[in-house]
Scaffold this motif. Structure first.
Motif, PDB file in Angstrom:
ATOM      1  N   LEU A 158       0.820  -1.209   0.000  1.00 14.46           N
ATOM      2  CA  LEU A 158       0.000   0.000   0.000  1.00 14.46           C
ATOM      3  C   LEU A 158       0.853   1.259   0.000  1.00 14.46           C
ATOM      4  N   ASP A 159       1.978   1.204   0.666  1.00 13.91           N
ATOM      5  CA  ASP A 159       2.901   2.337   0.684  1.00 13.91           C
ATOM      6  C   ASP A 159       4.240   1.836   1.193  1.00 13.91           C
ATOM      7  N   GLU A 160       5.322   2.328   0.618  1.00 11.76           N
ATOM      8  CA  GLU A 160       6.653   2.016   1.108  1.00 11.76           C
ATOM      9  C   GLU A 160       7.624   3.049   0.565  1.00 11.76           C
ATOM     10  N   GLY A 161       8.685   3.259   1.295  1.00 12.57           N
ATOM     11  CA  GLY A 161       9.664   4.252   0.890  1.00 12.57           C
ATOM     12  C   GLY A 161      10.503   4.688   2.072  1.00 12.57           C
ATOM     13  N   SER A 162      11.008   5.919   2.011  1.00  7.87           N
ATOM     14  CA  SER A 162      11.845   6.432   3.086  1.00  7.87           C
ATOM     15  C   SER A 162      11.605   7.918   3.257  1.00  7.87           C
ATOM     16  N   PHE A 163      11.855   8.384   4.468  1.00 12.72           N
ATOM     17  CA  PHE A 163      11.753   9.795   4.815  1.00 12.72           C
ATOM     18  C   PHE A 163      13.094  10.295   5.320  1.00 12.72           C
ATOM     19  N   SER A 164      13.441  11.519   4.938  1.00 13.40           N
ATOM     20  CA  SER A 164      14.503  12.245   5.624  1.00 13.40           C
ATOM     21  C   SER A 164      13.876  12.969   6.799  1.00 13.40           C
ATOM     22  N   LEU A 165      14.500  12.867   7.960  1.00 11.73           N
ATOM     23  CA  LEU A 165      14.008  13.525   9.169  1.00 11.73           C
ATOM     24  C   LEU A 165      14.828  14.787   9.378  1.00 11.73           C
TER      25      LEU A 165
ATOM     26  N   ARG B 125      19.139   3.394  16.737  1.00  8.06           N
ATOM     27  CA  ARG B 125      18.348   2.688  15.732  1.00  8.06           C
ATOM     28  C   ARG B 125      17.112   2.079  16.384  1.00  8.06           C
ATOM     29  N   ARG B 126      15.983   2.216  15.695  1.00  4.59           N
ATOM     30  CA  ARG B 126      14.751   1.593  16.161  1.00  4.59           C
ATOM     31  C   ARG B 126      14.157   0.756  15.042  1.00  4.59           C
ATOM     32  N   ALA B 127      13.614  -0.371  15.410  1.00  6.29           N
ATOM     33  CA  ALA B 127      12.922  -1.243  14.464  1.00  6.29           C
ATOM     34  C   ALA B 127      11.570  -1.587  15.063  1.00  6.29           C
TER      35      ALA B 127
ATOM     36  N   GLY C 202       8.215   9.630  17.589  1.00 12.61           N
ATOM     37  CA  GLY C 202       9.332   9.695  16.666  1.00 12.61           C
ATOM     38  C   GLY C 202       9.174   8.896  15.397  1.00 12.61           C
ATOM     39  N   LEU C 203       8.028   8.238  15.196  1.00 12.53           N
ATOM     40  CA  LEU C 203       7.769   7.478  13.980  1.00 12.53           C
ATOM     41  C   LEU C 203       6.767   8.211  13.106  1.00 12.53           C
ATOM     42  N   VAL C 204       6.979   8.133  11.798  1.00 17.43           N
ATOM     43  CA  VAL C 204       6.127   8.830  10.848  1.00 17.43           C
ATOM     44  C   VAL C 204       5.058   7.918  10.276  1.00 17.43           C
ATOM     45  N   HIS C 205       5.432   6.713   9.856  1.00 18.92           N
ATOM     46  CA  HIS C 205       4.542   5.915   9.022  1.00 18.92           C
ATOM     47  C   HIS C 205       3.294   5.434   9.741  1.00 18.92           C
ATOM     48  N   HIS C 206       3.285   5.415  11.071  1.00 12.19           N
ATOM     49  CA  HIS C 206       2.073   5.018  11.793  1.00 12.19           C
ATOM     50  C   HIS C 206       0.908   5.966  11.527  1.00 12.19           C
ATOM     51  N   LEU C 207       1.209   7.202  11.159  1.00 17.11           N
ATOM     52  CA  LEU C 207       0.144   8.173  10.910  1.00 17.11           C
ATOM     53  C   LEU C 207      -0.634   7.864   9.631  1.00 17.11           C
TER      54      LEU C 207
ATOM     55  N   LEU D  29       3.512  11.879   2.194  1.00 21.34           N
ATOM     56  CA  LEU D  29       4.484  12.737   1.532  1.00 21.34           C
ATOM     57  C   LEU D  29       5.328  13.525   2.533  1.00 21.34           C
ATOM     58  N   ARG D  30       4.653  14.049   3.556  1.00 23.07           N
ATOM     59  CA  ARG D  30       5.327  14.941   4.498  1.00 23.07           C
ATOM     60  C   ARG D  30       4.586  14.901   5.836  1.00 23.07           C
ATOM     61  N   VAL D  31       5.327  15.020   6.923  1.00 25.54           N
ATOM     62  CA  VAL D  31       4.741  15.084   8.263  1.00 25.54           C
ATOM     63  C   VAL D  31       5.533  16.087   9.085  1.00 25.54           C
ATOM     64  N   ILE D  32       4.841  16.910   9.848  1.00 23.12           N
ATOM     65  CA  ILE D  32       5.483  17.772  10.833  1.00 23.12           C
ATOM     66  C   ILE D  32       4.982  17.371  12.213  1.00 23.12           C
ATOM     67  N   ASP D  33       5.912  17.013  13.088  1.00 29.46           N
ATOM     68  CA  ASP D  33       5.611  16.692  14.483  1.00 29.46           C
ATOM     69  C   ASP D  33       5.854  17.969  15.281  1.00 29.46           C
ATOM     70  N   HIS D  34       4.786  18.646  15.669  1.00 33.33           N
ATOM     71  CA  HIS D  34       4.936  19.934  16.338  1.00 33.33           C
ATOM     72  C   HIS D  34       5.416  19.783  17.776  1.00 33.33           C
ATOM     73  N   GLY D  35       5.333  18.576  18.329  1.00 33.95           N
ATOM     74  CA  GLY D  35       5.840  18.352  19.668  1.00 33.95           C
ATOM     75  C   GLY D  35       7.357  18.335  19.727  1.00 33.95           C
ATOM     76  N   THR D  36       7.986  17.774  18.676  1.00 38.26           N
ATOM     77  CA  THR D  36       9.447  17.656  18.648  1.00 38.26           C
ATOM     78  C   THR D  36      10.100  18.652  17.694  1.00 38.26           C
TER      79      THR D  36
END
Length: 251
Positions: A40-47, A84-86, A150-155, A225-232
């Motif tokens: 359904l979706d896969e890829g990578s994000f720069s943080l 590292r987190r998995a 600290g994780l993006v893809h769960h959203l 495409l993009r996520v902003i975590d306003h807490g961090t």
């Protein structure tokens, strides 16, 4: 309701998970491997923080057909310097959590492991550190989505299944919950390299205070495409456009 014992089957599952992480891969359970998996979706994000790259998140989200363990599987690997987190997350057909497994390593040393599972509406979770561990069992609301810190893809699941209503965000590593409102905002655009993509945008706000927690951008089919975590203050920007995204027609 607190628990003092963790069943042997959970401990065995955690050990198997640790071996998979140490090898740098996630091995899907045999029953899932034999079923069909639809990407359904896969890829990578720069943080990014203040425009500077501080980490990376690789992820994959798949739907299962004919298998067991949930309707979706989300897997991710996150790198921050030497940390590292998995994580592996199984959810049902509505995006609600069924089980989660997470390991955090710093300079190759295991510093935290998290395992949890839903059984008849009750979540049993264990968080282990080098100095000790805690275990709890409690009932989760029906409209709960995992949003690990600290994780993006769960959203991906939150905006796909929680749009337009209050939902609960659950953080397995600290066993905490917060009610949020998921609202779609005005359409926007996201620049990925030399490409500009028409995007849908969501806001996730605290249901009690109205504080903006996250902003999430997806393409028309819901791929992140993009996520902003306003807490961090961390921004996650996709490294490459999703596979089905095409450049806009030029006049």
């Amino acid at each position: 309701m607190k628990t003092n014992r963790w069943p042997l089957r959970h401990g065995l599952r955690a050990l198997l998970f640790g071996a998979a992480v140490a090898a740098g891969v996630f091995a899907a359970p045999a029953a899932l491997a034999q079923s069909q998996l639809l990407i359904l979706d896969e890829g990578s994000f720069s943080l990014l923080r203040d425009g500077e790259r501080i980490g990376r998140e690789d992820f994959g989200i798949r739907a299962t057909r004919g298998g067991v363990g949930g309707a979706f599987i989300a897997q991710g690997n996150i790198l921050f310097g030497e940390q590292r987190r998995a994580v592996m997350l199984n959810v049902d057909s509505l995006g609600n959590p069924l089980r989660v497994q997470l390991e955090l390593r710093n300079e190759g040393v295991l510093v935290q492991s998290v395992v949890g599972e839903l059984d008849r509406g009750v979540w049993s979770g264990r968080v282990a550190h080098r100095v000790g561990e805690s275990a709890r069992a409690f009932r989760l609301p029906m409209d709960t989505f995992v949003a690990e810190e600290g994780l993006v893809h769960h959203l991906w699941f939150v905006v796909r299944f929680g749009e337009g209503r209050p939902v609960t965000l659950f953080t397995p590593s600290v066993l905490s919950q917060i009610r949020v409102l998921v609202q779609e905002e005005a359409p926007d655009r996201v620049a990925l390299g030399l490409r500009e993509i028409v995007a849908r945008r969501w806001s996730l706000r605290s249901a009690s205070s109205g504080t903006l927690l996250y902003e999430v951008w997806t393409n028309a089919s819901g791929r992140l495409l993009r996520v902003i975590d306003h807490g961090t203050g961390i921004e996650a920007l996709r490294d490459e456009p999703p596979a089905e995204t095409r450049p806009p027609l030029r006049s």
